[in-house]
Design an enzyme around this catalytic site. Structure first.
Site, PDB file in Angstrom:
ATOM      1  N   ARG A   1      34.829  41.234  51.193  1.00  0.00           N
ATOM      2  CA  ARG A   1      34.363  42.140  50.145  1.00  0.00           C
ATOM      3  C   ARG A   1      33.135  42.964  50.546  1.00  0.00           C
ATOM      4  O   ARG A   1      32.340  43.369  49.699  1.00  0.00           O
ATOM      5  CB  ARG A   1      34.039  41.358  48.856  1.00  0.00           C
ATOM      6  CG  ARG A   1      35.255  40.744  48.181  1.00  0.00           C
ATOM      7  CD  ARG A   1      36.168  41.821  47.614  1.00  0.00           C
ATOM      8  NE  ARG A   1      37.294  41.235  46.898  1.00  0.00           N
ATOM      9  CZ  ARG A   1      38.478  40.970  47.447  1.00  0.00           C
ATOM     10  NH1 ARG A   1      38.708  41.266  48.719  1.00  0.00           N
ATOM     11  NH2 ARG A   1      39.441  40.435  46.732  1.00  0.00           N
TER      12      ARG A   1
ATOM     13  N   SER B   1      37.731  42.089  39.300  1.00  0.00           N
ATOM     14  CA  SER B   1      37.046  40.804  39.459  1.00  0.00           C
ATOM     15  C   SER B   1      35.538  41.001  39.435  1.00  0.00           C
ATOM     16  O   SER B   1      35.019  41.901  40.089  1.00  0.00           O
ATOM     17  CB  SER B   1      37.459  40.145  40.776  1.00  0.00           C
ATOM     18  OG  SER B   1      38.834  39.855  40.767  1.00  0.00           O
TER      19      SER B   1
ATOM     20  N   GLU C   1      30.837  40.785  42.762  1.00  0.00           N
ATOM     21  CA  GLU C   1      31.761  41.682  43.443  1.00  0.00           C
ATOM     22  C   GLU C   1      31.581  43.102  42.904  1.00  0.00           C
ATOM     23  O   GLU C   1      31.754  44.079  43.621  1.00  0.00           O
ATOM     24  CB  GLU C   1      33.200  41.211  43.250  1.00  0.00           C
ATOM     25  CG  GLU C   1      34.216  42.039  44.024  1.00  0.00           C
ATOM     26  CD  GLU C   1      35.573  41.366  44.132  1.00  0.00           C
ATOM     27  OE1 GLU C   1      36.565  42.097  44.119  1.00  0.00           O
ATOM     28  OE2 GLU C   1      35.639  40.122  44.247  1.00  0.00           O
TER      29      GLU C   1
END
Length: 305
Positions: free
Chosen positions: A167, A216, A298
């Site tokens: 990520r 998310s 995130e």
């Protein structure tokens, strides 16, 4: 900041950003620049005073802009940057091309970028965040990306240059990604389209796709995406540790952790950015107290409170 360069695109002062993010919150940017094309973007960055911060913004699918807004020039790429071209097994997409569109067009050509189908956002964001799903990541298929530096130079970046991790990637401040080229595995078009339809059905059944969210909220603590397989381990998924802390459905102001999927932070209607970020921080604190796990955001948070 009134001595701004001449542009052929649109340059708007004091532009509200709330309508440009999926969560629909946030204050204004000092300026919003929507370049007409690559040359317009290069000229603008070259002529912009060096002390003026630049913030490249995609479609705002993974972003909280704080209520005080951004003291920067926000650069948002549009029509001149959303083309998709296929050459053999290579797929080149503009940074503004939507991930879902790239996946579908690749599948039409018998190329498998199906993992991009359910990822909200654009290709620039996918590269920047090393977006992934079903155990596949942008880093796995990226050949190279093109970026414009803060001084207006065109540079080509290989995967190694971007230092991909889970990520995240490394890109110098103020650089703007403009396109990316992927090497895609081959597949049967009908099979690829069927797989994507199945992924969409599963996503809609398990995630609050009708609610106002930003995907998310936290990275999985284990440091990898779900694979979508039946034997996928759930013990170190963000939703599981949030559930275990009793926080499914938790609220703060107009913000809520979704009842449907507890790693989705949603704006129930009247949330401020402070509500959303505050709830997220409260979740992080309680999860740490409960399990000793530090959840990492995130969703990107930017701007002034």
């Amino acid at each position: 900041m009134n001595d701004m360069p001449e542009v052929r695109g649109r340059l708007t002062p004091n532009r509200a950003l709330s309508d440009l993010t999926w969560l629909r919150v946030g204050g204004p940017a000092d300026w919003l620049f929507q370049p007409a094309d690559l040359a317009d973007l290069r000229d603008f960055l070259r002529n912009l005073p060096a002390d003026v911060p630049v913030f490249p913004m995609g479609v705002g699918s993974n972003l909280i802009v704080r209520d005080g807004g951004l003291r920067a020039v926000v650069i948002r790429l549009g029509r001149g940057f959303n083309g998709i071209e296929i050459d053999g097994t290579g797929v080149t997409a503009g940074a503004a091309a939507l991930d879902a569109h790239v996946a579908k067009k690749a599948a039409d050509a018998g190329l498998d970028l199906t993992f991009l189908r359910t990822i909200p956002g654009s290709i620039g964001g996918a590269v920047r965040m090393n977006a992934g799903c079903y155990g596949s990541y942008t880093a796995d298929v990226l050949i190279e990306a093109q970026a414009i530096t803060r001084s207006g130079e065109v540079v080509t970046l290989r995967a190694d240059d971007l230092q991909f991790a889970y990520r995240q990637s490394h890109l110098p401040a103020g650089w703007v990604l403009t396109q990316a080229t992927f090497q895609a595995p081959s597949g049967d078009p009908a099979t690829l389209h069927a797989r994507m339809a199945d992924q969409i059905a599963k996503r809609d059944a398990t995630q609050p796709t009708k609610d106002r969210s930003a995907g998310s909220t936290f990275r999985n603590p284990a440091g990898f995406s779900s694979t979508g397989q039946l034997d996928d381990v759930h013990d170190l998924k963000a939703w599981k540790v949030i559930d275990d802390a009793g926080l499914r459905g938790a609220r703060q102001g107009g913000a809520q952790m979704s009842e449907k999927h507890s790693n989705f932070l949603i704006n129930t209607g009247e949330a401020t950015a402070a509500d959303l970020e505050g709830l997220g921080e409260a979740v992080r604190k309680k999860v740490y107290a409960q399990s000793g796990i530090t959840l990492e955001w995130e969703i990107m948070r930017v701007g002034e409170r």
